[in-house]
Write a protein that holds these residues in place. Sequence first.
Motif, short mmCIF file in Angstrom:
data_model
loop_
_atom_site.label_atom_id
_atom_site.label_comp_id
_atom_site.label_asym_id
_atom_site.label_seq_id
_atom_site.Cartn_x
_atom_site.Cartn_y
_atom_site.Cartn_z
N ALA A 22 0.83 -1.21 0.00
CA ALA A 22 0.00 0.00 0.00
C ALA A 22 0.86 1.25 0.00
CB ALA A 22 -0.94 0.00 1.20
N VAL A 23 1.93 1.25 0.77
CA VAL A 23 2.83 2.41 0.85
C VAL A 23 3.58 2.60 -0.46
CG1 VAL A 23 4.92 3.28 1.98
CG2 VAL A 23 3.08 2.30 3.36
N VAL A 24 4.15 1.52 -0.99
CA VAL A 24 5.00 1.62 -2.18
C VAL A 24 4.19 1.97 -3.43
CG1 VAL A 24 6.49 0.27 -3.72
CG2 VAL A 24 6.80 0.12 -1.25
N LEU A 25 3.02 1.37 -3.59
CA LEU A 25 2.25 1.58 -4.81
C LEU A 25 1.39 2.84 -4.79
CD1 LEU A 25 1.07 -2.00 -5.82
CD2 LEU A 25 3.09 -0.74 -6.57
N ARG A 26 1.17 3.40 -3.62
CA ARG A 26 0.24 4.53 -3.51
C ARG A 26 0.52 5.67 -4.48
NH1 ARG A 26 -2.69 6.79 1.74
NH2 ARG A 26 -3.97 8.32 0.67
N PRO A 27 1.76 6.19 -4.57
CA PRO A 27 1.97 7.33 -5.49
C PRO A 27 1.61 7.01 -6.95
CG PRO A 27 3.85 7.08 -4.01
CD PRO A 27 2.98 5.87 -3.82
N ASP A 28 2.01 5.82 -7.43
CA ASP A 28 1.70 5.47 -8.82
C ASP A 28 0.21 5.22 -9.01
OD1 ASP A 28 4.25 5.69 -9.98
OD2 ASP A 28 4.80 3.66 -9.37
N LEU A 29 -0.41 4.53 -8.06
CA LEU A 29 -1.85 4.28 -8.17
C LEU A 29 -2.67 5.57 -8.09
CD1 LEU A 29 -2.16 1.01 -6.06
CD2 LEU A 29 -2.47 1.23 -8.54
N GLU A 30 -2.26 6.50 -7.23
CA GLU A 30 -2.95 7.79 -7.17
C GLU A 30 -2.79 8.55 -8.47
OE1 GLU A 30 -1.45 9.67 -3.59
OE2 GLU A 30 -3.15 8.88 -2.42
N ARG A 31 -1.58 8.55 -9.03
CA ARG A 31 -1.32 9.24 -10.30
C ARG A 31 -2.21 8.68 -11.40
NH1 ARG A 31 1.67 7.22 -13.82
NH2 ARG A 31 2.97 6.02 -12.39
N LEU A 32 -2.47 7.37 -11.34
CA LEU A 32 -3.30 6.70 -12.35
C LEU A 32 -4.78 6.73 -12.00
CD1 LEU A 32 -0.95 3.64 -12.93
CD2 LEU A 32 -1.42 5.48 -14.59
N GLY A 33 -5.12 7.34 -10.86
CA GLY A 33 -6.52 7.40 -10.44
C GLY A 33 -7.07 6.07 -10.00
N ARG A 34 -6.20 5.18 -9.49
CA ARG A 34 -6.61 3.81 -9.17
C ARG A 34 -6.40 3.43 -7.71
NH1 ARG A 34 -8.53 0.84 -13.74
NH2 ARG A 34 -7.85 -0.97 -12.58
N TYR A 35 -6.01 4.36 -6.86
CA TYR A 35 -5.73 4.00 -5.47
C TYR A 35 -7.01 3.77 -4.68
CZ TYR A 35 -3.82 3.84 -0.79
OH TYR A 35 -3.48 3.43 0.48
N ASP A 36 -7.08 2.61 -4.05
CA ASP A 36 -8.16 2.27 -3.15
C ASP A 36 -7.50 1.63 -1.93
OD1 ASP A 36 -9.92 0.23 -1.85
OD2 ASP A 36 -11.42 1.02 -3.26
N GLU A 37 -7.63 2.27 -0.80
CA GLU A 37 -6.93 1.87 0.42
C GLU A 37 -7.17 0.40 0.79
OE1 GLU A 37 -6.98 3.27 5.04
OE2 GLU A 37 -7.16 4.81 3.49
N HIS A 38 -8.36 -0.08 0.62
CA HIS A 38 -8.67 -1.48 0.95
C HIS A 38 -8.19 -2.42 -0.16
CE1 HIS A 38 -10.72 -5.03 2.39
NE2 HIS A 38 -11.27 -5.15 1.20
N ARG A 39 -8.51 -2.09 -1.39
CA ARG A 39 -8.22 -2.98 -2.52
C ARG A 39 -6.73 -3.25 -2.69
NH1 ARG A 39 -9.02 -2.03 -8.84
NH2 ARG A 39 -8.92 -4.20 -9.47
N VAL A 40 -5.88 -2.23 -2.49
CA VAL A 40 -4.44 -2.40 -2.68
C VAL A 40 -3.89 -3.45 -1.72
CG1 VAL A 40 -3.67 -0.53 -1.12
CG2 VAL A 40 -2.27 -1.17 -3.09
N ARG A 41 -4.44 -3.52 -0.53
CA ARG A 41 -4.01 -4.53 0.44
C ARG A 41 -4.65 -5.89 0.17
NH1 ARG A 41 -4.24 0.43 2.78
NH2 ARG A 41 -2.53 1.01 4.18
N GLN A 42 -5.95 -5.87 -0.16
CA GLN A 42 -6.68 -7.12 -0.36
C GLN A 42 -6.15 -7.89 -1.56
OE1 GLN A 42 -8.82 -8.23 2.00
NE2 GLN A 42 -8.62 -10.15 0.88
N ARG A 43 -5.76 -7.21 -2.60
CA ARG A 43 -5.21 -7.90 -3.78
C ARG A 43 -3.97 -8.70 -3.41
NH1 ARG A 43 -5.78 -5.12 -9.51
NH2 ARG A 43 -4.55 -6.96 -9.88
#
Length: 155
Positions: A22-43
């Motif tokens: 969640a920490v590492v991917l957050r900047p790239d996922l936010e930039r792509l409009g894809r960050y979801d706090e729950h989903r990033v961990r659940q995947r």
Amino acid sequence: MADWATRRASTADVETVAELRAVVLRPDLERLGRYDEHRVRQRLRDKFVPEHTQVIEVGGEFAGCVTLRPAEDAHWLENFLLAPYLHGSGTGTAVLTELLEQCDRDGTVVRLQVLQGSAARRLYERHGFTVESEDPVDVFMKREPMTSSRMSSKE
């Protein structure tokens, strides 16, 4: 470069790895409009396979992980995550080099998926990965095993 080692992951590592993802991917996922706090961990939780995952430790402490998942025609490099304080330290390069050297000895093709615009793509390209396909979110890359002659020509 930090002094690092790997160990086999266990099921007890899943939450620590999910949090790092969640920490590492957050900047790239936010930039792509894809960050979801729950989903990033659940995947990560849904796909975590300790048997194929190595935990990276620096100074005896958790610092990241990497998964090399066998598939029919290749191994998939997944969840290659390193604590942000180690980015740019050479640790990721060292871990990836060791992993790929083993794949080369085994004659194994390696595939991976990286987010569009991720700095990690440059690391993968330096290690011989080439783009197979891409979409607006992901880039799919492949690396053929290096033979002795291919390694010599890259030097």
